[in-house]
Design a protein around this motif. Structure first.
Motif, PDB file in Angstrom:
ATOM      1  N   GLU A   1     -25.775  23.111  18.291  1.00  0.00           N
ATOM      2  CA  GLU A   1     -24.534  23.561  17.657  1.00  0.00           C
ATOM      3  C   GLU A   1     -24.747  24.876  16.913  1.00  0.00           C
ATOM      4  N   ALA A   2     -25.861  24.977  16.195  1.00  0.00           N
ATOM      5  CA  ALA A   2     -26.102  26.143  15.343  1.00  0.00           C
ATOM      6  C   ALA A   2     -26.382  27.414  16.135  1.00  0.00           C
ATOM      7  N   THR A   3     -26.946  27.288  17.330  1.00  0.00           N
ATOM      8  CA  THR A   3     -27.364  28.465  18.092  1.00  0.00           C
ATOM      9  C   THR A   3     -26.412  28.832  19.227  1.00  0.00           C
ATOM     10  N   ALA A   4     -25.283  28.155  19.335  1.00  0.00           N
ATOM     11  CA  ALA A   4     -24.333  28.441  20.413  1.00  0.00           C
ATOM     12  C   ALA A   4     -23.664  29.803  20.202  1.00  0.00           C
ATOM     13  N   SER A   5     -23.174  30.375  21.291  1.00  0.00           N
ATOM     14  CA  SER A   5     -22.552  31.706  21.226  1.00  0.00           C
ATOM     15  C   SER A   5     -21.213  31.688  20.505  1.00  0.00           C
ATOM     16  N   ASP A   6     -20.521  30.540  20.516  1.00  0.00           N
ATOM     17  CA  ASP A   6     -19.235  30.392  19.818  1.00  0.00           C
ATOM     18  C   ASP A   6     -19.220  29.056  19.102  1.00  0.00           C
ATOM     19  N   ASP A   7     -18.464  28.987  18.015  1.00  0.00           N
ATOM     20  CA  ASP A   7     -18.388  27.748  17.243  1.00  0.00           C
ATOM     21  C   ASP A   7     -17.883  26.591  18.101  1.00  0.00           C
ATOM     22  N   TRP A   8     -16.881  26.840  18.932  1.00  0.00           N
ATOM     23  CA  TRP A   8     -16.307  25.743  19.716  1.00  0.00           C
ATOM     24  C   TRP A   8     -17.288  25.256  20.779  1.00  0.00           C
ATOM     25  N   ILE A   9     -18.107  26.176  21.318  1.00  0.00           N
ATOM     26  CA  ILE A   9     -19.109  25.774  22.319  1.00  0.00           C
ATOM     27  C   ILE A   9     -20.204  24.946  21.656  1.00  0.00           C
ATOM     28  N   GLY A  10     -20.592  25.338  20.440  1.00  0.00           N
ATOM     29  CA  GLY A  10     -21.587  24.556  19.707  1.00  0.00           C
ATOM     30  C   GLY A  10     -21.075  23.160  19.391  1.00  0.00           C
ATOM     31  N   ALA A  11     -19.808  23.072  18.971  1.00  0.00           N
ATOM     32  CA  ALA A  11     -19.212  21.765  18.675  1.00  0.00           C
ATOM     33  C   ALA A  11     -19.106  20.926  19.941  1.00  0.00           C
ATOM     34  N   ARG A  12     -18.783  21.570  21.043  1.00  0.00           N
ATOM     35  CA  ARG A  12     -18.679  20.867  22.329  1.00  0.00           C
ATOM     36  C   ARG A  12     -20.015  20.269  22.748  1.00  0.00           C
ATOM     37  N   ASP A  13     -21.067  21.093  22.738  1.00  0.00           N
ATOM     38  CA  ASP A  13     -22.372  20.623  23.197  1.00  0.00           C
ATOM     39  C   ASP A  13     -22.929  19.534  22.285  1.00  0.00           C
ATOM     40  N   ARG A  14     -22.688  19.677  20.981  1.00  0.00           N
ATOM     41  CA  ARG A  14     -23.148  18.640  20.049  1.00  0.00           C
ATOM     42  C   ARG A  14     -22.433  17.327  20.332  1.00  0.00           C
ATOM     43  N   ALA A  15     -21.124  17.389  20.590  1.00  0.00           N
ATOM     44  CA  ALA A  15     -20.358  16.169  20.873  1.00  0.00           C
ATOM     45  C   ALA A  15     -20.867  15.485  22.136  1.00  0.00           C
ATOM     46  N   VAL A  16     -21.159  16.270  23.174  1.00  0.00           N
ATOM     47  CA  VAL A  16     -21.658  15.692  24.432  1.00  0.00           C
ATOM     48  C   VAL A  16     -23.008  15.015  24.204  1.00  0.00           C
ATOM     49  N   LEU A  17     -23.918  15.689  23.510  1.00  0.00           N
ATOM     50  CA  LEU A  17     -25.252  15.122  23.287  1.00  0.00           C
ATOM     51  C   LEU A  17     -25.196  13.871  22.414  1.00  0.00           C
ATOM     52  N   LEU A  18     -24.294  13.841  21.476  1.00  0.00           N
ATOM     53  CA  LEU A  18     -24.155  12.638  20.644  1.00  0.00           C
ATOM     54  C   LEU A  18     -23.605  11.467  21.450  1.00  0.00           C
TER      55      LEU A  18
END
Length: 298
Positions: free
Chosen positions: A126-143
């Motif tokens: 989440e912290a290193t994603a290019s955009d806030d929404w992409i970071g939130a997306r990837d974190r949600a998928v991994l969780l």
């Protein structure tokens, strides 16, 4: 009938009748195409008449192409399925199918990550994603993978109509098998945060998780994000998105979950698939013992 028609019918059967995943369809079509081209087969009748010797010869040729044991076993499974379909097309009995045993494969144990590592991966992605929404997306998928034990394809198959997530979620897994999985508050919050930040309209019957251009999110993008986090955290190459599902199972078992419950949560067709986690848990306990016991450090 020409070879292209055979492949089209085979593809339609896999997608519509068998409801195989896109990955499986691609693999089975590739195996079928190689067999049909190299053995010059242009009808279901010719496929139905293939004998064990011809198939062994074909697999030997594929070995010459550099195919390993695991890939050979998968290709043989694809060929067997194709021949079974050919027999059905010609009205012949399954009893006429060639009997061939695949190569022995030494199965390694799944490599789970620790609970701290699972959390750190999700947070770093989440912290290193290019955009806030992409970071939130990837974190949600991994969780969803670690917190609910979903396969990556299952997480990415969620639709806009599935949100807001409730305390349980109905998931359709392999073989069109449905199961109910519990959803933790942290997962609910993560998915809600992503949905609020996503710049694309999330429609009820369309993919919940979207790519940068608005299309359905691909597995490759999730794998890429996790690989980047894995390197940054100094974790081994076995720390993949699917390893988070292994971790979900291993940690539940270590906390006292029984195998039958775990089987239901994972969506395994047989208990045998779930029992491997007893070996994983035992291996984890042994590693902990070796690290902690004072006599092991002498």
């Amino acid at each position: 009938m020409n070879k292209a028609n055979l492949l089209e019918e085979w593809k339609a059967h896999l997608e519509q009748d068998r409801r195989r995943s896109p990955h499986t369809v691609r693999a089975y079509l590739s195996a079928a195409n190689l067999l049909i081209e190299r053995r010059d087969l242009d009808s279901w009748q010719k496929l139905a008449e293939l004998d064990s010797g011809t198939i062994r010869l074909h697999l030997a040729d594929r070995r010459q192409d550099g195919l390993g044991n695991s890939s050979t076993a998968r290709e043989l499974s694809a060929i067997k399925a194709l021949i079974k379909f050919a027999l059905a097309q010609t009205g012949a009995s399954d009893a006429n199918a060639p009997r061939i045993r695949g190569p022995r494969i030494k199965k390694g144990l799944p490599r789970p990550v620790t609970p701290d590592d699972a959390t750190n991966i999700a947070d770093l992605v989440e912290a290193t994603a290019s955009d806030d929404w992409i970071g939130a997306r990837d974190r949600a998928v991994l969780l969803l993978l670690y917190g609910a034990g979903l396969r990556i394809a299952e997480a990415l198959s969620l639709k806009g109509g599935d949100i807001p997530l409730e305390t349980t979620l109905s998931v359709t897994g392999k073989g069109n098998k449905q199961r109910i999985v519990p959803i933790l508050p942290i997962i609910q919050e993560a998915v809600t945060e992503y949905a609020g930040l996503c710049p694309w309209p999330i429609k009820q019957d369309e993919a919940l998780f979207r790519g940068a251009r608005g299309g359905p999110l691909s597995q490759g993008m999730v794998q890429k994000a996790m690989a980047k986090a894995r390197v940054a955290l100094g974790l081994p190459s076995t720390a993949t998105p699917h390893a988070l599902r292994h971790s979900f199972a291993t940690h539940l078992l270590g906390a006292g979950a029984d195998l039958r419950s775990l089987q239901e949560l994972l969506g395994h067709a047989s208990l045998g698939s779930t029992q491997i986690y007893t070996k994983v848990d035992a291996a984890t306990l042994l590693d902990t013992y070796r690290d902690a016991h004072p006599r092991e450090k002498d």
